[in-house]
Design a protein around this motif. Structure first.
Motif, PDB file in Angstrom:
ATOM      1  N   LEU A 166      11.696   7.472  -5.011  1.00 14.09           N
ATOM      2  CA  LEU A 166      12.298   8.656  -5.674  1.00 14.09           C
ATOM      3  C   LEU A 166      13.419   9.061  -4.837  1.00 14.09           C
ATOM      4  O   LEU A 166      14.683   9.130  -5.180  1.00 14.09           O
ATOM      5  N   ILE A 167      13.283   9.130  -3.504  1.00 13.06           N
ATOM      6  CA  ILE A 167      14.320   9.745  -2.627  1.00 13.06           C
ATOM      7  C   ILE A 167      15.452   8.555  -2.584  1.00 13.06           C
ATOM      8  O   ILE A 167      16.573   8.927  -2.709  1.00 13.06           O
ATOM      9  N   SER A 168      14.805   7.504  -2.179  1.00 14.90           N
ATOM     10  CA  SER A 168      15.988   6.324  -2.018  1.00 14.90           C
ATOM     11  C   SER A 168      16.918   5.971  -3.083  1.00 14.90           C
ATOM     12  O   SER A 168      18.122   5.927  -3.283  1.00 14.90           O
ATOM     13  N   ALA A 223       6.461  -3.787 -12.813  1.00 14.09           N
ATOM     14  CA  ALA A 223       5.393  -2.733 -12.282  1.00 14.09           C
ATOM     15  C   ALA A 223       4.682  -2.944 -11.012  1.00 14.09           C
ATOM     16  O   ALA A 223       4.017  -2.211 -10.551  1.00 14.09           O
ATOM     17  N   ASP A 224       5.136  -4.311 -10.376  1.00  6.66           N
ATOM     18  CA  ASP A 224       4.525  -4.794  -9.252  1.00  6.66           C
ATOM     19  C   ASP A 224       5.568  -4.061  -8.084  1.00  6.66           C
ATOM     20  O   ASP A 224       6.596  -4.922  -7.539  1.00  6.66           O
ATOM     21  N   LEU A 225       5.358  -3.079  -7.644  1.00  9.20           N
ATOM     22  CA  LEU A 225       5.935  -2.402  -6.548  1.00  9.20           C
ATOM     23  C   LEU A 225       5.824  -2.957  -5.467  1.00  9.20           C
ATOM     24  O   LEU A 225       6.765  -2.973  -4.294  1.00  9.20           O
ATOM     25  N   LYS A 285      -6.356  -1.508  -0.364  1.00 13.06           N
ATOM     26  CA  LYS A 285      -6.883  -0.137  -0.019  1.00 13.06           C
ATOM     27  C   LYS A 285      -5.984   0.384   0.934  1.00 13.06           C
ATOM     28  O   LYS A 285      -6.001   1.793   0.908  1.00 13.06           O
ATOM     29  N   ARG A 286      -5.213  -0.065   1.594  1.00 18.11           N
ATOM     30  CA  ARG A 286      -4.455   0.426   2.798  1.00 18.11           C
ATOM     31  C   ARG A 286      -3.080   0.476   2.085  1.00 18.11           C
ATOM     32  O   ARG A 286      -1.919   0.728   2.873  1.00 18.11           O
ATOM     33  N   VAL A 287      -2.707   0.536   1.056  1.00 22.18           N
ATOM     34  CA  VAL A 287      -1.369   0.528   0.562  1.00 22.18           C
ATOM     35  C   VAL A 287      -0.654   2.020   0.868  1.00 22.18           C
ATOM     36  O   VAL A 287      -1.311   3.074   1.059  1.00 22.18           O
ATOM     37  N   CYS A 288       0.625   1.812   1.161  1.00 19.05           N
ATOM     38  CA  CYS A 288       1.267   2.880   1.869  1.00 19.05           C
ATOM     39  C   CYS A 288       1.426   4.072   0.813  1.00 19.05           C
ATOM     40  O   CYS A 288       1.403   4.009  -0.262  1.00 19.05           O
ATOM     41  N   ALA A 289       0.809   5.338   1.257  1.00 17.11           N
ATOM     42  CA  ALA A 289       0.716   6.483   0.520  1.00 17.11           C
ATOM     43  C   ALA A 289       2.121   7.045   0.111  1.00 17.11           C
ATOM     44  O   ALA A 289       2.052   7.926  -1.007  1.00 17.11           O
ATOM     45  N   GLY A 290       3.040   6.708   0.889  1.00 13.13           N
ATOM     46  CA  GLY A 290       4.475   7.363   0.715  1.00 13.13           C
ATOM     47  C   GLY A 290       5.281   6.668  -0.416  1.00 13.13           C
ATOM     48  O   GLY A 290       6.510   6.826  -0.478  1.00 13.13           O
ATOM     49  N   ALA A 291       4.718   5.374  -0.994  1.00 14.52           N
ATOM     50  CA  ALA A 291       5.786   4.652  -1.729  1.00 14.52           C
ATOM     51  C   ALA A 291       6.336   5.263  -2.818  1.00 14.52           C
ATOM     52  O   ALA A 291       7.519   5.095  -2.983  1.00 14.52           O
ATOM     53  N   LEU A 292       5.688   6.188  -3.662  1.00 16.87           N
ATOM     54  CA  LEU A 292       6.448   6.712  -4.859  1.00 16.87           C
ATOM     55  C   LEU A 292       7.397   7.766  -4.239  1.00 16.87           C
ATOM     56  O   LEU A 292       8.634   7.881  -4.660  1.00 16.87           O
ATOM     57  N   GLN A 293       7.213   8.682  -3.075  1.00 18.40           N
ATOM     58  CA  GLN A 293       8.471   9.545  -2.362  1.00 18.40           C
ATOM     59  C   GLN A 293       9.526   8.538  -1.969  1.00 18.40           C
ATOM     60  O   GLN A 293      10.499   8.998  -2.179  1.00 18.40           O
TER      61      GLN A 293
END
Length: 512
Positions: free
Chosen positions: A466-468, A443-445, A455-463
């Motif tokens: 998923l794409i890659s 679970a540790d992405l 607090k500044r974790v990348c907002a695009g991590a999920l996308q």
């Protein structure tokens, strides 16, 4: 800091004469003495970080001339330890090269290190921090990040945009099959196909449609899709690493550097002109009553506190970030798999056992641990952004047992963290199996720090994942990949993100 193009003092002497140069040196030493005492270098009971020896005035700039500071920082960590300081002209920078201290900086000491430090190029290209990734942690950052998560990058938004991702992956696979049919003995350029489709996805999410051309009144011309891509993505990524020597000697910011200023300003002007034209075109659609689930429609109706300039920049940010870093990771993963038939076949067998005759989809990713391991190991070895954009210490703090005075710059060397021999076994080797070990929390992405933290974790991590992951899985499911002769040694990188200098060339063979 990515490139050192000329000695600042030499530039001053050449253009300003000896008097200006001597005046600048005197000011440098005076300010250096005052700042060192005012900022507390040596005023704490804790020791200061070890300092990498440099030369007077310019510090360590000449030692960074290879234009890949993450490599140099990692080498220095072997001598000076995981936390050390360097001088880049008049600036003092503390470099972090281990995950524990990086997480300390991004989580525990975040309140002291939450301000972005931008180069002149980035200041212009970000319209003075008018985007989520480069803004300070303030109300604008919180508001803008909430908007992009709500409509583009958050879990619910990803469900709504799922159809666009499926279409994109399907289009890439279709083009690969077509290339194989027409050119069965030639190497394919995956980047050329994948980058174009990623850009189409980015446009659909931001504007509601994949734009093929646009008339830009301010530029007096009609631009093709490739020209739009160059202005919105390629040019800014190149401009972001341009160096203005005044970044290193801020007390001489009054001295002109017209060639640099004109180049970056023209990039900025052209980009804004294209964004305004794209938005204007979609506003016509909205005025006609046609609404689409896209970021522009959402911002115009919900983001009432944002200015027109901020909306333009946030739309552009969603386009460039979707178009770039995911491409970097996917291409490197396919390079490593094409180089290693045994691991490629292991991944293929896992996909077959999970999916059978069906195509792999996002729902199946949670059942594919080796595919996830391939993704995370690629992020570790080939960090898309090897150095986190600089932060500024606005109050005295401590990191890794060292005193860090206010006024310091902080560089988190993600590449160095991921090459740490104390954490990673044989870090220079690409070994996905390491992420199947129980000592790594699935679970540790952010184990590799590729998506930052706190607090500044990348907002695009999920996308990105998923794409890659879906793309890698589908490419291996459909084709066998083999590098062309000489391609295995072609590992040089280029740019703000770690693109392969040359696109990967591979021979593909259909598995059907």
């Amino acid at each position: 800091m990515e490139a050192i193009q000329a000695l600042p003092v030499g530039t001053v002497v050449a253009y300003g004469g000896p008097a200006i140069a001597l005046g600048g040196l005197s000011l440098f030493f005076l300010r250096g003495y005052v700042n060192n005492h005012r900022n507390g270098w040596g005023s704490s009971n804790l020791p200061l970080p070890p300092e990498v020896p440099g030369v007077p005035i310019i510090g360590n700039l000449l030692q960074l001339k290879e234009k890949k500071p993450h490599n140099t920082f990692t080498k220095w960590a072997q001598t000076y330890g995981p936390v050390y300081s360097i001088k880049t002209g008049a600036n003092k920078m503390v470099v972090l090269n281990t995950g524990d201290v990086a997480k300390e900086a991004t989580v525990t000491r975040f309140q002291s290190i939450s301000t972005r430090k931008l180069s002149n190029a980035l200041r212009i290209l970000t319209a003075d921090k008018s985007m989520v990734a480069m803004s300070d942690y303030d109300e604008f950052h919180k508001t803008a990040k909430r908007h992009v998560l709500t409509n583009v990058l958050g879990p619910n938004a990803q469900k709504r945009h799922r159809i666009h991702r499926d279409t994109m992956i399907g289009n890439v696979v279709q083009q690969l099959h077509a290339f194989l049919k027409d050119h069965p003995f030639e190497a394919v350029n995956l980047r050329k196909i994948f980058a174009s489709e990623l850009f189409g996805l980015a446009l659909k999410q931001a504007l509601g449609k994949d734009v093929q051309s646009i008339h830009v009144e301010e530029l007096g011309t009609t631009l093709s899709r490739d020209e739009i891509f160059k202005i919105l993505v390629l040019d800014p990524m190149e401009g972001a690493i341009d160096v203005d020597w005044r970044d290193f000697f801020p007390y001489m910011k009054w001295f002109p550097n017209k060639s640099f200023e004109n180049k970056i300003e023209q990039m900025h002007i052209r980009r804004l002109a294209v964004m305004k034209a794209l938005i204007k075109e979609q506003k016509k659609r909205i005025a006609s009553g046609e609404e689409i689930n896209c970021y522009l429609d959402y911002l115009l109706s919900e983001a009432k506190t944002l200015s027109e300039k901020q909306i333009e920049m946030l739309l552009w940010e969603s386009i460039i970030e979707t178009s770039d870093t995911t491409l970097v990771t996917t291409e490197w993963a396919m390079y490593e798999l094409a180089k290693d038939p045994e691991r490629q076949n292991r991944l293929y067998r896992e996909i077959q056992s999970v999916c059978g005759a069906d195509k792999i989809t996002e729902e199946k990713l949670c059942q594919s641990p080796y595919l996830a391991a391939v993704f995370h190991e690629t992020l570790r070895k080939h960090s898309p952004v090897p150095i986190v954009p600089l932060r500024y210490v606005h109050e005295d703090t401590e990191l890794g047992g060292y005193h860090i005075p206010a006024g310091s710059e902080i560089a988190i060397n993600i590449h160095g963290c991921n090459m740490d021999n104390n954490v990673w076994e044989v870090p220079e080797e690409w070994m996905p199996e390491r992420f199947l070990d129980r000592k790594y929390d699935s679970a540790d992405l952010f184990k590799t720090m590729a998506f930052g933290g706190g607090k500044r974790v990348c907002a695009g991590a999920l996308q990105a994942s998923l794409i890659s992951c879906t793309a890698i899985g589908r490419f291996v499911q459909e084709f066998e990949w083999r590098l062309t002769d000489g391609e295995e040694d072609n590992v040089d990188t280029l740019g703000l993100t770690t693109h392969k200098l040359h696109p990967m060339k591979a021979i593909i063979k259909s598995r059907n």
